[in-house]
Enzyme design. Structure first.
Site, mmCIF file in Angstrom:
data_model
loop_
_atom_site.group_PDB
_atom_site.id
_atom_site.type_symbol
_atom_site.label_atom_id
_atom_site.label_comp_id
_atom_site.label_asym_id
_atom_site.label_seq_id
_atom_site.Cartn_x
_atom_site.Cartn_y
_atom_site.Cartn_z
ATOM 1 C CD GLU A 189 5.741 4.923 -12.003
ATOM 2 O OE1 GLU A 189 6.617 5.745 -12.286
ATOM 3 O OE2 GLU A 189 5.956 3.694 -11.924
ATOM 4 C CE LYS A 232 14.376 -3.320 -9.626
ATOM 5 N NZ LYS A 232 13.071 -2.725 -9.916
ATOM 6 C CD GLU A 272 10.492 1.795 -16.649
ATOM 7 O OE1 GLU A 272 9.466 1.599 -15.952
ATOM 8 O OE2 GLU A 272 11.634 1.805 -16.189
ATOM 9 C CG HIS A 314 -1.557 25.599 -21.895
ATOM 10 N ND1 HIS A 314 -1.913 26.906 -22.092
ATOM 11 C CD2 HIS A 314 -2.306 25.148 -20.855
ATOM 12 C CE1 HIS A 314 -2.828 27.247 -21.191
ATOM 13 N NE2 HIS A 314 -3.082 26.192 -20.434
ATOM 14 C CD1 TRP A 370 22.471 -1.988 -19.423
ATOM 15 C CD2 TRP A 370 23.651 -0.136 -19.027
ATOM 16 N NE1 TRP A 370 21.683 -0.912 -19.748
ATOM 17 C CE2 TRP A 370 22.379 0.236 -19.513
ATOM 18 C CE3 TRP A 370 24.561 0.874 -18.708
ATOM 19 C CZ2 TRP A 370 21.997 1.556 -19.694
ATOM 20 C CZ3 TRP A 370 24.183 2.196 -18.882
ATOM 21 C CH2 TRP A 370 22.915 2.528 -19.367
ATOM 22 C CE LYS A 418 6.918 1.143 -14.210
ATOM 23 N NZ LYS A 418 7.441 1.801 -13.063
ATOM 24 C CG ASN A 442 29.052 -2.139 -11.696
ATOM 25 O OD1 ASN A 442 28.765 -1.325 -12.557
ATOM 26 N ND2 ASN A 442 28.310 -2.353 -10.621
ATOM 27 N N GLY A 443 31.182 0.034 -13.212
ATOM 28 C CA GLY A 443 31.422 1.448 -12.914
ATOM 29 C C GLY A 443 31.953 2.142 -14.146
ATOM 30 N NE ARG A 483 23.891 -5.418 -10.934
ATOM 31 C CZ ARG A 483 24.042 -4.635 -9.878
ATOM 32 N NH1 ARG A 483 23.358 -4.882 -8.787
ATOM 33 N NH2 ARG A 483 24.854 -3.598 -9.902
ATOM 34 C CB CYS A 515 28.390 -4.093 -14.960
ATOM 35 S SG CYS A 515 28.749 -3.117 -16.406
HETATM 36 O O1 M6R Z 1 16.608 2.314 -7.576
HETATM 37 P P1 M6R Z 1 16.016 3.657 -7.809
HETATM 38 O O2 M6R Z 1 14.653 3.815 -7.268
HETATM 39 O O3 M6R Z 1 16.925 4.771 -7.351
HETATM 40 O O4 M6R Z 1 15.920 3.780 -9.387
HETATM 41 C C1 M6R Z 1 15.499 4.955 -10.003
HETATM 42 C C2 M6R Z 1 15.107 4.708 -11.442
HETATM 43 O O5 M6R Z 1 16.215 4.240 -12.167
HETATM 44 C C3 M6R Z 1 13.970 3.687 -11.545
HETATM 45 O O6 M6R Z 1 12.857 4.079 -10.814
HETATM 46 C C4 M6R Z 1 13.576 3.483 -13.015
HETATM 47 O O7 M6R Z 1 12.942 4.597 -13.510
HETATM 48 C C5 M6R Z 1 12.709 2.222 -13.108
HETATM 49 N N1 M6R Z 1 13.052 1.487 -14.270
HETATM 50 C C6 M6R Z 1 11.262 2.530 -13.095
HETATM 51 O O8 M6R Z 1 10.431 1.469 -13.405
#
Ligand code: M6R
Length: 605
Positions: free
Chosen positions: A478, A600, A485, A501, A73, A482, A99-100, A27, A2
């Site tokens: 990673e 974010k 995501e 395996h 959110w 990407k 927010n929270g 965000r 949020c």
């Molecule tokens: O702000 P942070 O690095 O703590 O966030 C951690 C993850 O939420 C963040 O890396 C998330 O996986 C991203 N969307 C990666 O692209």
């Protein structure tokens, strides 16, 4: 997660709030709402994007020089108009954005229902605004005191802004474990989840402390109170709007801009680390027998790279824990451990909690963060700032390579402290690190076209496998993250030796397998793992250093990156993988800067 933006000042609030909400879109959110006050509150809420809200507001009353805006959110209750914020109390006197997560909202709701309060939404946030009103009515309290009492009943996290229509031009704001900043200016005051929503008129900033209520009146100095209504002070710091202003420039998206910014961001991180007072950190490291790295998502992948590097070059035992799992695995934490939290935003609730657990056990903590003055930076005993600049794209790109750059510098520092490398070797590593921005630049130049071309071969796939070995294993996971995501293609990353395996059962004709080959001792082994998938007719895409020789006909596509010392490979190899995910997502027409369901900064556990 949020986003909150509120304003009280000399100007019309609506355009300021909408502009702020647009800046908070990064965000992640699924509905948006706004309430402006001009005698009464004009409330407008919409499922969808801020632009949907703007269209909905056309021709409606949005007047007022005070107002609250929110991007939600969804957590409690689905994303719809009713659950969108702001929420109002039963009498409509109070309006609140939150927010929270209010963990005990069910018990509070039950109590309020018993006292004849009715609810219009499924949210925990509406419970809070009703609770404030309940305190006001039952104990005849002022809004501020009632808010303090209500917040004392809350279990969980909150950043809230509250307006009471009976107190003209007043905003009340408070936070606990969720970010909230206040901007003060001659034309008015702002409250927001992120200072980037303030405009040029904001001249000072307050990073509101935990469980402090700020009382803001248009054109007056702010006042601060504890939840028990005792006056306290908060630091008021100068604010320079230019430092937080961001734009896409000539790029089609923030994500692409951030990928191409990496030469600069990596160099800022390296320079920042060089200026960092490492003496104090060396003293801490001297006593350390074990490092536990805790983080989430991409930041956790940086942690795994750190595990390989620190163990190899500094001979120190490193363990990596998902921050959300840390509380279940913290039983052996001791005085000779160092817990490192890595976070781009510095606001990730799980990482914050993991560091708090470590601190509560008397363990030393270090944070590697990008978000200046963020919650995680404030919790840790020591902080290394990435200085990568604000990252807007939800998928982390430049922050990741900056994390890796800081980790490389840290590895050198630990190796020096622990005396595990000769001075000559240390000098050589520093020398190579200085060349990193140039390597990044070259990698961007040589890999963009080919990544864009290869993306055509992936865009229709249902799923993809990423393989790596040694230092390229975390880069494989990673790379897979990407792709999933931003393009929504299912992807998994594995150590290539693990294929036999189980995962090899998934390999079939034309399955995209992206293999990352390092120019080090792991090369021969990963090449034979590639042969195994090729023999099963997978479509093999190899990312490799240009000095690695591949057997003929083993790969359908090859993306060469510069021949760098192997410890720089995680950074260099990430770049083509970012571009590959980017162009695949683009071909699929995805919203790359704001992928569905993602936030974010994940400020709830
Ligand atoms: O702000 P942070 O690095 O703590 O966030 C951690 C993850 O939420 C963040 O890396 C998330 O996986 C991203 N969307 C990666 O692209």
């Amino acid at each position: 997660m949020c986003g909150i933006v509120a304003y009280s000042g000399k100007n019309e609030a609506f355009p300021i709030l909408i502009n702020g909400l647009k800046k908070l879109e990064y965000r992640g959110y699924d509905s948006a709402g706004i309430g402006t006050v001009n005698g009464s509150v004009h409330l407008h809420k919409r499922e969808g994007k801020v632009n949907d809200l703007v269209s909905y507001c056309a021709g409606k009353n949005t007047s007022g020089k005070i107002g609250l805006g929110h991007t939600r959110w969804a957590t409690h209750g689905c994303a719809n108009n009713q659950n969108a914020h702001p929420h109002q109390s039963q009498s409509k006197r109070l309006t609140l954005v939150h927010n929270g997560i209010i963990e005990n909202y069910e018990a509070l709701k039950e109590m309020l229902t018993f006292h004849d309060f009715n609810f219009e939404s499924d949210t925990d946030s509406e419970v809070l605004v009703q609770l404030v009103e309940w305190y006001q009515i039952r104990y005849k309290l002022s809004t501020r005191v009632a808010l303090g009492r209500a917040l004392q009943d809350v279990q969980g996290s909150y950043a809230v802004v509250l307006h009471d229509t009976s107190v003209k031009y007043q905003l009340l704001a408070a936070r606990s474990e969720s970010p909230l900043v206040i901007g003060l200016g001659e034309e008015g005051h702002f409250v927001s989840s992120d200072s980037m929503t303030f405009d040029h008129s904001a001249k000072s900033i307050i990073y509101l402390e935990e469980k402090v209520i700020a009382e803001l009146h248009q054109n007056e100095e702010p006042a601060f109170y504890t939840l028990d209504d005792i006056t306290i002070d908060q630091d008021i710091l100068p604010f320079d709007y230019r430092k937080v202003a961001v734009s896409k420039g000539d790029f089609e998206s923030y994500t692409l801009k951030e990928i191409f910014e990496q030469k600069l961001s990596v160099s800022r991180t390296l320079n920042g680390f060089s200026n960092y007072n490492s003496e104090e950190l060396s003293k801490v490291l001297d006593d350390v027998d074990r490092i536990i790295i805790t983080a989430c998502g991409t930041s956790c992948h940086s942690g795994i790279v750190a595990e390989y590097l620190i163990e190899k070059y500094a001979h120190l035992n490193v363990e990596v824990e998902y921050a959300s799992e840390m509380r279940y695995k913290c039983h052996t934490l001791g005085k000779r451990d160092l817990v490192i939290g890595i976070s781009q935003s510095g606001e990730t609730a799980d990482t914050k909690m993991a560091l708090e657990i470590a601190k509560s056990k008397g363990v030393k903590t270090l944070a590697i963060v990008n978000g200046v003055n963020s919650s995680i930076a404030r919790i840790a005993d020591q902080v290394i700032y990435l200085k990568a600049g604000i990252e807007i794209g939800v998928a982390s790109t430049k922050a990741f390579t900056s994390q890796l750059s800081a980790i490389l510098m840290l590895t050198v520092l630990i190796a020096k402290t622990k005396n595990t490398l000769t001075q000559e070797r240390l000098d050589e590593m520093i020398f190579e690190l200085k060349k990193l921005p140039a390597y990044v630049s070259k990698t961007l130049a040589v890999s963009e076209k080919i990544a864009r071309r290869v993306a055509y071969h992936i865009a229709d796939a249902q799923s993809a496998l990423y393989l790596g070995r040694g230092l390229s294993f975390p880069i494989a996971i990673e790379g897979a993250l990407k792709l999933k995501e931003i393009s929504y293609i299912h992807a998994e990353g594995y150590p290539s030796g693990e294929m036999k395996h189980g995962p090899i059962a998934l390999v079939e004709e034309d399955l995209p397998v992206i293999a990352i080959v390092n120019n080090d001792e792991s090369a021969a082994k990963i090449i034979s793992n590639i042969q195994e998938v090729k023999a099963r007719k997978a479509m093999v895409i190899v990312v490799k250093n240009e000095d690695v020789e591949l057997p003929r006909n083993i790969a359908d596509h090859v993306i060469n990156v510069p021949a760098v010392p192997s410890y720089l490979n995680p950074i260099i190899q990430s770049i083509p993988l970012q571009l590959l995910a980017y162009y695949t997502a683009k071909l699929k027409g995805c919203n790359i800067d704001q992928p569905r369901n993602l936030a974010k900064s994940v400020t709830v556990e």
